[in-house]
Design an enzyme around this catalytic site. Structure first.
Site, PDB file in Angstrom:
ATOM      1  NE  ARG A   1     -53.033  17.343-106.719  1.00 39.08           N
ATOM      2  CZ  ARG A   1     -52.151  18.062-107.390  1.00 39.08           C
ATOM      3  NH1 ARG A   1     -51.464  19.002-106.776  1.00 39.08           N
ATOM      4  NH2 ARG A   1     -51.930  17.836-108.656  1.00 39.08           N
TER       5      ARG A   1
ATOM      6  CB  SER B   1     -48.748  20.889-104.206  1.00 39.18           C
ATOM      7  OG  SER B   1     -47.810  21.487-105.061  1.00 39.18           O
TER       8      SER B   1
ATOM      9  CD  GLU C   1     -41.735  19.534 -93.718  1.00 37.24           C
ATOM     10  OE1 GLU C   1     -40.686  19.549 -93.025  1.00 37.24           O
ATOM     11  OE2 GLU C   1     -41.755  19.930 -94.895  1.00 37.24           O
TER      12      GLU C   1
ATOM     13  CG  PHE D   1     -42.276  16.206 -97.019  1.00 39.15           C
ATOM     14  CD1 PHE D   1     -41.108  15.474 -97.190  1.00 39.15           C
ATOM     15  CD2 PHE D   1     -42.799  16.869 -98.114  1.00 39.15           C
ATOM     16  CE1 PHE D   1     -40.467  15.418 -98.423  1.00 39.15           C
ATOM     17  CE2 PHE D   1     -42.175  16.817 -99.351  1.00 39.15           C
ATOM     18  CZ  PHE D   1     -41.004  16.094 -99.518  1.00 39.15           C
TER      19      PHE D   1
ATOM     20  CG  HIS E   1     -48.440  15.223-103.739  1.00 36.87           C
ATOM     21  ND1 HIS E   1     -49.446  16.148-103.494  1.00 36.87           N
ATOM     22  CD2 HIS E   1     -47.859  15.610-104.899  1.00 36.87           C
ATOM     23  CE1 HIS E   1     -49.468  17.055-104.448  1.00 36.87           C
ATOM     24  NE2 HIS E   1     -48.531  16.757-105.330  1.00 36.87           N
TER      25      HIS E   1
ATOM     26  CG  ASP F   1     -42.038  15.638-107.955  1.00 37.84           C
ATOM     27  OD1 ASP F   1     -41.467  16.128-108.958  1.00 37.84           O
ATOM     28  OD2 ASP F   1     -42.765  16.288-107.195  1.00 37.84           O
TER      29      ASP F   1
ATOM     30  NE  ARG G   1     -48.544  15.875-109.464  1.00 36.80           N
ATOM     31  CZ  ARG G   1     -48.250  15.478-110.693  1.00 36.80           C
ATOM     32  NH1 ARG G   1     -48.185  14.186-110.985  1.00 36.80           N
ATOM     33  NH2 ARG G   1     -48.025  16.351-111.647  1.00 36.80           N
TER      34      ARG G   1
END
Lengths: 336, 280
Positions: free
Chosen positions: A32, A59, A80, A105, A131, A139, A189
């Site tokens: 990322r 992020s 989204e 998402f 992610h 998370d 991530r």
């Protein structure tokens, strides 16, 4: 090097990193982070690049582009579905939109929008999600996409790419900016070691074969390529000639490369940080069962959700370590 | 100079006559097809005719002309309306309308932009057109292109959450090169909209989301034209027309009948309907 670092597949901030890298001088980097840097460079070169995010730009690292080119960056808020539709609209005026959020998402929340306005309409939208997989870490399951590749792979017109390291990510992002049509890219991530050769250049639909094994070949994607390489070393020491293939494009699958390795060995093992249902393992099984049936074992998430923990712990907990791959290979060979 | 700007029609009578022809085309197509959405195609005719023939720059010879105005039929089940207008405008040979919903026809059951040039984006899964319209409007604005974007939604359709995401986006980004229309015919497949899932007060909802809202009789051509003019003058915020309409408008025995949401006319009904429209 300590025991822990040798088993470390990806780095959490606490652990030693880069244990499996082929370029120890280069510090591990999250895919990322590379995305954010490459996107910024693309933005400098090309006016037609626009970027959308759904309140996760810090992020997904699209914030770098956002700061440099605020007029070409659209934060869509936590919405989204609207983000995907807006991206499709932008592409229909000749822009090349990159739409980013977490993989869960992006692919799950907005699947029907992707289906209708991106794939069915065949618009030039680049879906770059971060992610992906369990290495999201603490998370937990709600944020760990383990089905995203399956969701995207089922859609006509969609290209699905899972790069293995930061260098490949840069090559992927530059390549898809020039490619016309829907693309899904899954990024991670956590920091990952550099494993691709320095002169490697990504091409859509072309796997990279590190070595063709005479006994076993491991077909891997994403962070599992580094882990597969480690497993191959271990197996080779035990006398099993083991090949590793980075199948970074999962759709269209590189059938030619797959046939070549399937014909050279008795066993194929797939390795992915994703459900074994519908992802790389599923794609490889579908292809080989129709074209060259050989035994296939799938290392991945076996029909379950993720959970909280640090990435290294999660890799172990879910059976994705090099040792797990070795065990899978040996069990398969002993039972054949 | 692109051929697109071949005289826009501003005469009310002339537009009303086109609307009549469009209604006849729709009934013809649906009857030939034997299935499709009659009620919601007929209710949106007048607004769509006014937008296409009095306001829009387009060129059937060059459907992807970059300076064209864009029209998105977010309520994609009213596809026969879009096809009838496109046939009338000359996007494809008139005979093609007889192939609606048939195998390999460019006239798919719901609009498909890859099958039929001139369709801006595929629709059919409700709630998505306004987001795409926003994206187009933003893209045109980035290019300093003065082209406009129009988007017709159904009233039942605004039950979809994405519509309100898009409503926020349009206001947040001050999108004023977009004019949306809610075809407020009061009925959805399962019954009256207010009974199935109430959306009232429609006007106040859009206003609260930051839109300039104009309520009109969606079958009064003069009112529609006035509202479209007003919309063009609104700067710094998006405009929505709440077009109060009658489902099945133009054919007395279809009007206000929920049964004709998703049912095509029979051959007998077609004959009667044509007579009514021709005499009306």
């Amino acid at each position: 090097m300590g025991e822990k670092s040798q088993q470390s597949a990806v780095s959490s901030q606490q652990s030693n990193v880069g244990a499996y890298g082929n370029t120890p001088d280069k510090k591990p980097k999250a895919t990322r982070d590379e995305y954010g840097d490459t996107l910024l460079e693309l933005g400098k070169k090309r006016q037609d690049i626009v970027v959308l995010d759904a309140d996760l730009s810090c992020s997904t690292k699209t914030n770098k582009f956002a700061t440099a080119f605020p007029e070409r960056f659209f934060n869509m808020g936590i919405a989204e579905q609207d983000m995907i539709g807006t991206a499709a609209g932008l592409s229909l005026t000749g822009k090349v939109p990159f739409a980013s959020t977490f993989a869960v998402f992006e692919t799950g929340r907005a699947w029907d929008q992707i289906r209708l306005t991106v794939c069915y309409s065949n618009t030039n939208v680049k879906l770059v999600a971060t992610h992906g997989g369990i290495t999201v870490g603490e998370d937990g399951a709600s944020h760990q996409a383990l089905e995203d590749v399956a969701l995207m792979r089922a859609l006509p017109n969609m290209t699905v790419i899972v790069p293995a390291d930061a260098a490949e990510t840069a090559s992927v992002i530059n390549t898809i900016a020039d490619y016309k049509g829907p693309v899904y890219v899954r990024l991670g991530r956590a920091k990952v070691p550099y494993i691709m050769p320095d002169d490697y250049k990504f091409r859509i639909g072309k796997a990279f074969v590190f070595h063709i094994g005479r006994d076993v070949n491991i077909v891997a994607s994403g962070i599992m390529v580094a882990i597969a390489k480690k497993a191959a070393e271990m197996l080779s020491k035990d006398g099993l000639d083991t090949g590793v293939i980075n199948m970074s494009t999962i759709k269209p699958l590189d059938g030619e490369a797959l046939l070549k390795v399937a014909k050279s060995s008795k066993l194929i093992v797939t390795a992915e940080e994703h459900s074994v249902i519908g992802g790389l393992g599923g794609a490889v099984c579908e292809f080989l069962s129709e074209n060259h049936p050989v035994p296939v074992k799938r290392v991945g998430i076996h029909d379950s959700f993720g959970c909280s923990g640090n990435p290294d712990e999660l890799i172990k907990f879910h059976g994705l370590t090099a040792e797990d791959i070795v065990k899978t290979v040996k069990n398969a060979i002993n039972h054949s | 100079m692109n051929a697109a700007t071949k005289g826009k029609i501003t005469d009310v009578k002339e537009l009303e006559n086109i609307a009549k022809k469009i209604r006849l085309h729709i009934l013809h197509m649906l009857t030939r097809a034997g299935s499709g959405h009659t009620g919601g195609s007929l209710s949106a005719v007048d607004a769509a005719v006014a937008i296409y023939f009095s306001k829009m720059n387009f060129n059937p010879e060059d459907p992807s002309w970059k300076d064209r105005d864009r029209f998105i039929l977010s309520k994609g089940h009213a596809a026969p309306l879009l096809y009838a207008i496109m046939a009338e405008a000359g996007y494809f040979p008139f005979e093609t309308i007889g192939t609606l919903r048939k195998i390999e026809s460019p006239l798919q059951g719901h609009p498909c932009c890859k099958s039929l040039p001139g369709v801006e984006v595929s629709t059919g899964s409700l709630g998505q057109g306004l987001s795409v319209a926003n994206g187009m409007a933003l893209g045109l604005r980035l290019d300093n292109n003065p082209a406009k974007v129009y988007c017709i939604m159904g009233d039942g359709e605004i039950q979809e959450g994405q519509i309100w995401e898009a409503a926020m986006t349009a206001a947040h980004y001050k999108i004023d090169n977009l004019c949306a229309v809610v075809d407020n015919n009061g009925l959805q497949i399962d019954g009256p909209v207010q009974k199935i899932m109430g959306i009232a007060p429609i006007h106040d909802k859009w206003a609260a989301f930051g839109w300039h809202v104009i309520d009109i009789d969606g079958h009064n051509m003069e009112e529609i034209l006035r509202a479209l003019d007003e919309a063009e003058g609104v700067k710094g915020k998006p405009t929505v027309l709440i077009a109060n309409t009658t489902k099945g408008k133009g054919v007395s025995f279809f009007e206000g009948k929920v049964e004709y949401h998703g049912v095509a006319p029979s051959a007998e009904e077609y004959e009667r309907a044509v007579k009514e429209i021709n005499n009306g």
